[in-house]
Design a protein around this motif. Structure first.
Motif, short mmCIF file in Angstrom:
data_model
loop_
_atom_site.label_atom_id
_atom_site.label_comp_id
_atom_site.label_asym_id
_atom_site.label_seq_id
_atom_site.Cartn_x
_atom_site.Cartn_y
_atom_site.Cartn_z
N LYS A 1 4.26 15.58 11.00
CA LYS A 1 3.94 15.57 9.57
C LYS A 1 4.12 14.18 8.98
CE LYS A 1 5.24 17.75 5.17
NZ LYS A 1 6.12 18.75 4.52
N LEU A 2 5.15 13.46 9.43
CA LEU A 2 5.46 12.15 8.87
C LEU A 2 4.53 11.06 9.38
CD1 LEU A 2 9.37 12.16 9.10
CD2 LEU A 2 7.95 12.60 7.09
N PHE A 3 4.08 11.17 10.64
CA PHE A 3 3.34 10.07 11.26
C PHE A 3 1.99 10.46 11.84
CE2 PHE A 3 7.95 9.24 12.11
CZ PHE A 3 8.11 8.26 11.14
N GLY A 4 1.77 11.74 12.08
CA GLY A 4 0.57 12.15 12.80
C GLY A 4 -0.66 12.35 11.95
N GLN A 5 -0.48 12.57 10.66
CA GLN A 5 -1.62 12.84 9.80
C GLN A 5 -2.30 11.54 9.37
OE1 GLN A 5 -0.83 15.96 6.80
NE2 GLN A 5 1.19 16.16 7.72
N VAL A 6 -3.61 11.57 9.30
CA VAL A 6 -4.40 10.37 9.02
C VAL A 6 -4.01 9.74 7.69
CG1 VAL A 6 -6.72 9.49 8.59
CG2 VAL A 6 -6.34 11.14 10.43
N PHE A 7 -3.85 10.56 6.65
CA PHE A 7 -3.53 9.99 5.34
C PHE A 7 -2.14 9.36 5.34
CE2 PHE A 7 -1.34 14.00 4.75
CZ PHE A 7 -0.32 13.72 3.86
N MET A 8 -1.22 9.91 6.15
CA MET A 8 0.12 9.32 6.25
C MET A 8 0.05 7.97 6.95
SD MET A 8 2.82 10.57 4.94
CE MET A 8 3.63 12.03 4.32
N GLN A 9 -0.74 7.87 8.00
CA GLN A 9 -0.87 6.61 8.71
C GLN A 9 -1.52 5.56 7.82
OE1 GLN A 9 -2.54 6.90 12.63
NE2 GLN A 9 -1.08 8.46 13.31
N ARG A 10 -2.47 5.97 6.99
CA ARG A 10 -3.10 5.04 6.06
C ARG A 10 -2.09 4.52 5.05
NH1 ARG A 10 -6.76 8.31 3.96
NH2 ARG A 10 -8.14 7.99 5.74
N LYS A 11 -1.27 5.43 4.54
CA LYS A 11 -0.24 5.03 3.58
C LYS A 11 0.77 4.08 4.21
CE LYS A 11 2.75 8.15 1.90
NZ LYS A 11 3.33 9.19 1.00
N MET A 12 1.12 4.35 5.47
CA MET A 12 2.08 3.49 6.15
C MET A 12 1.50 2.10 6.41
SD MET A 12 4.28 5.85 8.74
CE MET A 12 5.18 4.40 9.22
N LYS A 13 0.21 2.02 6.73
CA LYS A 13 -0.43 0.72 6.92
C LYS A 13 -0.36 -0.11 5.65
CE LYS A 13 -3.65 1.97 10.61
NZ LYS A 13 -5.07 2.07 11.03
N GLU A 14 -0.58 0.54 4.51
CA GLU A 14 -0.49 -0.16 3.23
C GLU A 14 0.94 -0.62 2.97
OE1 GLU A 14 -2.03 2.49 0.31
OE2 GLU A 14 -4.09 2.40 1.05
N ALA A 15 1.89 0.24 3.31
CA ALA A 15 3.30 -0.10 3.13
C ALA A 15 3.71 -1.28 4.01
CB ALA A 15 4.18 1.12 3.42
N VAL A 16 3.24 -1.28 5.25
CA VAL A 16 3.55 -2.38 6.18
C VAL A 16 2.94 -3.68 5.66
CG1 VAL A 16 3.12 -3.31 8.49
CG2 VAL A 16 3.82 -0.93 8.21
N ALA A 17 1.74 -3.63 5.14
CA ALA A 17 1.09 -4.83 4.60
C ALA A 17 1.89 -5.38 3.43
CB ALA A 17 -0.34 -4.50 4.18
N ASP A 18 2.34 -4.50 2.55
CA ASP A 18 3.13 -4.94 1.39
C ASP A 18 4.46 -5.54 1.82
OD1 ASP A 18 1.08 -4.01 -0.16
OD2 ASP A 18 2.24 -2.45 -1.19
N MET A 19 5.13 -4.87 2.74
CA MET A 19 6.43 -5.37 3.20
C MET A 19 6.27 -6.69 3.94
SD MET A 19 9.41 -3.49 5.42
CE MET A 19 10.81 -4.48 6.01
N SER A 20 5.21 -6.82 4.72
CA SER A 20 4.97 -8.07 5.44
C SER A 20 4.75 -9.22 4.46
CB SER A 20 3.75 -7.93 6.36
OG SER A 20 3.98 -6.95 7.35
N PHE A 21 4.06 -8.95 3.37
CA PHE A 21 3.84 -9.96 2.33
C PHE A 21 5.17 -10.41 1.73
CE2 PHE A 21 3.43 -10.88 -2.22
CZ PHE A 21 2.57 -11.97 -2.19
N LEU A 22 6.04 -9.44 1.43
CA LEU A 22 7.34 -9.77 0.86
C LEU A 22 8.19 -10.58 1.83
CD1 LEU A 22 8.21 -6.38 -0.90
CD2 LEU A 22 7.49 -8.51 -2.00
N LEU A 23 8.16 -10.22 3.10
CA LEU A 23 8.92 -10.97 4.11
C LEU A 23 8.42 -12.41 4.20
CD1 LEU A 23 9.16 -8.29 6.96
CD2 LEU A 23 11.01 -9.05 5.44
N GLU A 24 7.12 -12.60 4.15
CA GLU A 24 6.56 -13.94 4.20
C GLU A 24 6.99 -14.77 2.99
OE1 GLU A 24 4.38 -17.20 5.64
OE2 GLU A 24 5.08 -15.36 6.61
#
Length: 233
Positions: free
Chosen positions: A13-36
């Motif tokens: 439920k947390l990682f297998g659903q397509v919409f969840m993976q899309r949301k996580m990709k957006e979250a990773v992009a935002d966090m990566s920006f902050l780290l940079e």
């Protein structure tokens, strides 16, 4: 002995659903920006986690996947292909690699980071326990590195972790049977030892990857192309 390091009941439920993976990709992009931009890992993960309403397990996953552009470029510049391993001395972040392989062999979710390294959601909590896939994981390492004709393999484990001594014995016995040139070290500060080594490191630990001279992405070389439980960013 635990059966395996497979996924938890809620992981599909947390990682297998397509919409969840899309949301996580957006979250990773935002966090990566902050780290940079120089924001701290913990504060960045908390901020992004709240923004996307991620629970602790999902936040742990994006923390392993996110990395600033500078860090990604630095890590990838030091990464060797398997063709470059011949004759090289290898130093392995022991529990890091073994647990990742156990997770993969158990069909747990793995997470490919911006830097190309793979991470899972297992944690030691001061104690390591072998699972059904431990022997296969060790065999996989031995077979692969033998095929690459490396000169020597140095395994490094956290000395304070319970059962690290048993793992050392298991690996040395395995090496003796197969005539592998393996050394096994138990260290109080294994990360620093690996980071300062001139050998090619095998690890997915971000702190080590930022400091090593060269490293090899072992999981990328052995993970099946059709692995069902891989989350990418």
């Amino acid at each position: 002995m635990p059966k395996n390091r497979g996924k938890e009941g809620s992981d599909d439920k947390l990682f297998g659903q397509v919409f969840m993976q899309r949301k996580m990709k957006e979250a990773v992009a935002d966090m990566s920006f902050l780290l940079e931009r120089g924001y701290g890992e913990a504060s960045s993960c908390e901020l992004v986690g709240h923004r996307y309403k991620l629970n602790k397990r999902q936040q742990q996953a994006i923390k392993g996947m996110a990395a600033g552009r500078t860090a990604v470029a630095n890590r990838k510049a030091k990464q060797l292909t398997k063709e470059k391993l011949k004759g090289k001395e290898i130093i392995i972040d022991g529990f890091n690699l073994i647990i990742l392989l156990e997770s993969m062999l158990s069909q747990a979710y793995l997470f490919e980071g911006k830097d190309g390294a793979f991470r899972d959601l297992s944690s030691l909590h001061g104690t390591y326990k072998s699972v059904n896939q431990t022997e296969e994981a060790i065999q996989m390492v031995g077979s692969f590195l033998t095929m690459q004709e490396v000169s020597k393999v140095i395994w490094v484990f956290d000395k304070p972790v319970s059962n690290s001594g048993r793992m050392k014995t298991k690996l040395l016995e395995f090496a003796a049977i197969h005539n592998y040139n393996w050394e096994v070290l138990l260290e109080n500060n294994p990360d620093k030892l690996i980071a300062n080594s001139t050998a090619v490191a095998i690890t997915s630990d971000a702190w080590i990857l930022d400091r090593v001279n060269t490293w090899f992405n072992f999981i990328a070389a052995v993970i099946p192309h059709d692995y069902k439980y891989l989350v990418t960013c």
